[in-house]
Structure formats: C-alpha cells, structure tokens
Design an enzyme around this catalytic site. Sequence first.
Site, PDB file in Angstrom:
ATOM      1  CG  ASP A  15      -6.052   0.723   7.290  1.00  0.00           C
ATOM      2  OD1 ASP A  15      -5.839   1.765   7.932  1.00  0.00           O
ATOM      3  OD2 ASP A  15      -5.166   0.129   6.650  1.00  0.00           O
ATOM      4  CG  HIS A  62      -1.924   1.987   7.006  1.00  0.00           C
ATOM      5  ND1 HIS A  62      -2.862   1.390   6.188  1.00  0.00           N
ATOM      6  CD2 HIS A  62      -0.854   2.230   6.212  1.00  0.00           C
ATOM      7  CE1 HIS A  62      -2.368   1.276   4.966  1.00  0.00           C
ATOM      8  NE2 HIS A  62      -1.149   1.782   4.954  1.00  0.00           N
ATOM      9  CB  SER A 108      -1.550   3.025   1.766  1.00  0.00           C
ATOM     10  OG  SER A 108      -0.920   1.781   1.816  1.00  0.00           O
TER      11      SER A 108
END
Length: 366
Positions: free
Chosen positions: A136, A106, A217
């Site tokens: 992911d 993402h 992230s």
Amino acid sequence: MTHGRYERRGPRPVRRLWVVLLAAGLLAAGCAGGGAGAQEEDAQAEREAPAGDVSPVAEVARRIEPSVVQVNVSSIQTSPYGPQEAQGLGSGVVYREDGYVITNNHVVEGADTVNVAFADGSVEKGEVVGGDPYTDIAVVKVDRVNLPAAEFADSGDLVVGQLAVAAGSPSGFQSTVTSGIISGLNREIPPEITGGSQQSALVDLIQTDAAISPGSSGGALVDRTGSVIGINVAYLPPAQTGAVNLGFAIPSATATDVADAIIEDGRAEHPYVGVSLIDLTPEIARRFDVSVESGAIVTGVDPDGPASDAGIEPGGVVTAVEGEKITSTGDLLAALRRHDPGDSVELTVAREGEAREFTVELEGKG
C-alpha cells in the site's frame, strides 16, 4: 460516488466479522518491550524542552510540517446516469527534494488527476510514478525541485511506549498534528480495512494511539526528532470495535525500500512462494486433529511456483522460516519480505505429525 462529492481517502469501515478476526490476531501478536525506557526518554525530553512552554510535540510539528502534503485526486467513473466525477483526498510525505512524494496506494489508485498541496499554500500537478498494492505504498512526482524532504529514521529501532506524532490532512484539515505513543509493533490487518486492492494483509505495521482518521492516509508518523518512522495507513473505527485510538502505519524501512524500487523501475518486486494460506488457530487444529497449534496452513499451491518445485503440498502447516517461528500468515509474509527474489529460504512444514524442511528458491512478483 456522486458528482461533486469529496471523498476522504482513508480506511473504510470493516465488517464485524473482520473486526472479530483482527481483534483475536492483535491479542495473539507479540510486541517489543522497552516501554519504561521510552517513558523516561519522554520525561527527559520534557525537561530539556526550550523555554516558553514549548512542548516536544510542538517542536516535532514545526520540523515535520513543511514536508507533509495533501494529495487531492479525481477520476471519472461510470454510473447508470453516465460518467461522473469522483473526488477524494489523502496525505503524503515529501521523500526527495527533486519532486518525489510518498503516499498510500489506496489514495491514488484509479485516479485520473492528482494535485499535491504543500504546507506553504502552493499546489502542483502530480503524476503517479507507480503503486504497490502489496504494501500500500505509492509514489507521486511533481515538477518542482528544492522541496523540503523529510528525514526518514530507522524503523527497526522502535520501542513500545516512545513518543509518536501523526501529521496529515484528516477530513481535509491540512497540517493537522496529533500525538501519542507507539502502542505496538509487528501488527497485521486485512486489506478490507484500508479500502485498497492489495491481495494480502498488511504486515509488520506500527500501532499508535496518535489519532489517525480518513484523509490521514499517506501522512507521516514521526519520532521525537521529527524523523519519519512510518507512513499512516489505517485505523479501526471506534463505532465498530468498541476501542479508541487504534491507528496503524507502514514502517519507514518498508516505505523507503518500496519507494526506491518504484522510482527506479516503476514497480516493486516481492518474493513469491506460490502458496495460498490461512491462519492455523488452536480451534482449527483441534477440529482437524492437526499436530501443531499455530502456523500458516497451506490451502493451495501454484503448480508452476517455487513451493511446488520444492515439494510442498496443500494441507501442510508452515511453522518456521529459516528457523524463525511462524504463528500466522502475517508472520510468514513478514519473514519472506526480509528476503529478495532469487534467495533460497528454508521452510519448516508440519504434516501428519512430522516436520520437514523444504528449501524454496523465491521468485519475484510485483
């Protein structure tokens, strides 16, 4: 996104409905024991720390810092005012010294340009090798060798309570380190939390109270030796949950398996059963007079998929895979991901008061 705005690529706030569902899932999920032993190990590490008040966390930070990068992305998006540039950032971990970096899917999905900023201040143009929306995980390649690759530990040996250190670029503050413990294992979160495009929930996650924020992230979650045990992926905003320090990471075993597949083939392939599922809760079981109280309800079956070939029909409840109890869709997904396409697995399905065994030959899907 508006022109010139720098968006921190991290988990988006989740609507309150999802928070309630997730909270229930977390309360029902089991976690590994061993906290007391891990705390004793932490105490021992403190006693053995080098002179000069250097804590274990400081030593871990020193070891992992060169291997954690900032991933800067930009893309051109259409708007009522014409094409506009959107920018964002996340984190990454050097996987191989020949230029491969692991990050979250993402973070880089839809990016037109990717630049990787290293801890030494240098910046290299990156190319997205591939991304996997199911886990992911994505891999970025830079044209550079002799990179400080991180060491990846076996995430299967983790215990609740052991030291955990998160490293990344929250809000663009590169080389930020936070510390805490592993708060839980085998957690599950829905895709809305990451802001990604994966179709199913992320499962088998590591929960930590080490602070993870937007921009973190793709960064590293490491153990006391400085070895990577997970790739940071999401957190639950305190303003919406009423709780603090709920962060999640993808286990290193999953991250490296997917990264290796992407590097070799450009994509990762996952076992495919061909069913649509929802969690069976005690409330649903009582409402529809289902004979079992937990499991994964089969709401739909791909007519051309392996489940259909095996004879599984909508309305059944999957309660076990290879004899391993299944209490939720997350359990089922986690169990299936331990198998490869082409494997035959035995599913136990309860229907109309009876349990039947179905042998399903898994197909591949990427």
